[in-house]
Design a protein around this motif. Structure first.
Motif, PDB file in Angstrom:
ATOM      1  N   THR A   1       0.841  -1.205   0.000  1.00 63.88           N
ATOM      2  CA  THR A   1       0.000   0.000   0.000  1.00 63.88           C
ATOM      3  C   THR A   1       0.871   1.247   0.000  1.00 63.88           C
ATOM      4  N   GLU A   2       0.597   2.170  -0.929  1.00 63.32           N
ATOM      5  CA  GLU A   2       1.297   3.457  -0.898  1.00 63.32           C
ATOM      6  C   GLU A   2       0.750   4.300   0.252  1.00 63.32           C
ATOM      7  N   VAL A   3       1.626   5.059   0.910  1.00 60.78           N
ATOM      8  CA  VAL A   3       1.204   5.912   2.029  1.00 60.78           C
ATOM      9  C   VAL A   3       1.539   7.364   1.720  1.00 60.78           C
TER      10      VAL A   3
ATOM     11  N   LEU B   1       6.889  10.626   2.581  1.00 56.26           N
ATOM     12  CA  LEU B   1       6.761  10.808   1.147  1.00 56.26           C
ATOM     13  C   LEU B   1       7.509   9.693   0.402  1.00 56.26           C
ATOM     14  N   ASN B   2       6.876   9.240  -0.708  1.00 54.11           N
ATOM     15  CA  ASN B   2       7.464   8.199  -1.561  1.00 54.11           C
ATOM     16  C   ASN B   2       7.719   6.876  -0.813  1.00 54.11           C
TER      17      ASN B   2
ATOM     18  N   ALA C   1       6.555  -3.981   7.108  1.00 51.58           N
ATOM     19  CA  ALA C   1       7.858  -3.502   6.664  1.00 51.58           C
ATOM     20  C   ALA C   1       7.632  -2.249   5.834  1.00 51.58           C
ATOM     21  N   GLY C   2       8.534  -1.272   6.004  1.00 54.11           N
ATOM     22  CA  GLY C   2       8.440  -0.034   5.231  1.00 54.11           C
ATOM     23  C   GLY C   2       9.355  -0.099   4.016  1.00 54.11           C
TER      24      GLY C   2
ATOM     25  N   ALA D   1      13.129  11.496  -1.817  1.00 53.91           N
ATOM     26  CA  ALA D   1      12.105  12.555  -1.749  1.00 53.91           C
ATOM     27  C   ALA D   1      12.558  13.815  -2.452  1.00 53.91           C
ATOM     28  N   ASP D   2      13.854  14.067  -2.508  1.00 55.49           N
ATOM     29  CA  ASP D   2      14.367  15.304  -3.124  1.00 55.49           C
ATOM     30  C   ASP D   2      14.747  15.114  -4.590  1.00 55.49           C
TER      31      ASP D   2
END
Length: 247
Positions: A127-129, A133-134, A187-188, A194-195
């Motif tokens: 699942t994207e959160v 960010l990202n 797990a992440g 992000a930059d």
């Protein structure tokens, strides 16, 4: 006194003297004595006397007594007590083993005996959160009837990538993540920088998640796919969702 009378008296005296000498020699052991029935009586009386009979009877009586005492004492005192002690020791040893085994099987004993969580006894979703960010969250839920251990970290392969992303070592959990039936582990995944500093970016539309042991899982990605670059990074499996998305 006439000469005849004198000779007669001398002869008598000589006869008496000789008889005395003979008797004296016999008394000193130098003569032959006829012990007659007295010695034979003593000799024949010895084997059948009361002393011999008494000794045989005493020996016969005392030996069985000693034998009976030894047998009874050895059986009742030694063998029975020893057998009881051995049985008691065996029972105690078995109890100790059983107790130790039970402790070792539990988590408190530090031993992991549960089956490994994998694609055959869990369900995995991706699942994207929005925050961070990202980032993406991988969720593994135990669909079996017994506890399973979710060890290590996901071996994720996005799209057609030839290599798998590295893991952040600082996210290693303090204890094994154990999932009871219906529970989830997490797990992440940092998909990209992000930059925008990451390179070699591409859009992946498929994902394969491997486990330490057992079958892999193929969670579905959004229809548009997800963008990844060379900053792709994963965490170890965590018991808490918050821990998985902290990094």
């Amino acid at each position: 006194m006439s000469a005849r009378t004198t000779r007669t008296r001398l002869l008598a005296a000589s006869t008496v003297a000789l008889a005395a000498l003979a008797l004296s020699a016999c008394d000193n052991g130098q003569g032959v004595r006829d012990e007659g029935p007295s010695a034979a009586s003593k000799s024949s009386a010895q084997p059948t006397g009361s002393s011999s009979t008494g000794g045989s009877a005493a020996g016969s009586t005392s030996k069985p007594a000693r034998s009976t005492g030894g047998t009874t004492g050895g059986t009742d005192g030694g063998t029975t007590a020893g057998g009881s002690g051995g049985a008691s020791g065996g029972t105690s040893g078995s109890s100790g083993k059983t107790s130790g085994g039970s402790t070792g099987d539990g988590k408190a004993g530090g031993s992991t005996r549960n089956a490994a969580c994998n694609g055959s006894n869990t369900k995995t979703t991706a699942t994207e959160v929005a925050r961070p960010l990202n980032h993406m969250l991988l969720t593994v839920t135990n669909t079996g009837s017994k506890n399973c251990d979710l060890t290590g970290y996901p071996v994720a392969r996005f799209g057609e990538a030839q290599a798998v992303p590295p893991v952040a070592e600082e996210t290693h959990p303090q204890a094994v993540v154990t999932l009871a039936p219906g529970e989830s582990g997490y797990a992440g995944v940092r998909l990209s920088a992000a930059d925008g500093s990451g390179g070699n970016g591409y859009t992946a539309k498929t994902l394969v998640v491997g486990f330490d042991k057992g079958a892999s899982a193929r969670p579905a990605l959004p229809a548009k796919g997800v963008y990844v670059d060379d900053k792709l990074l994963l965490t170890y499996w965590q018991q808490s969702l918050d821990d998985a998305l902290t990094y």
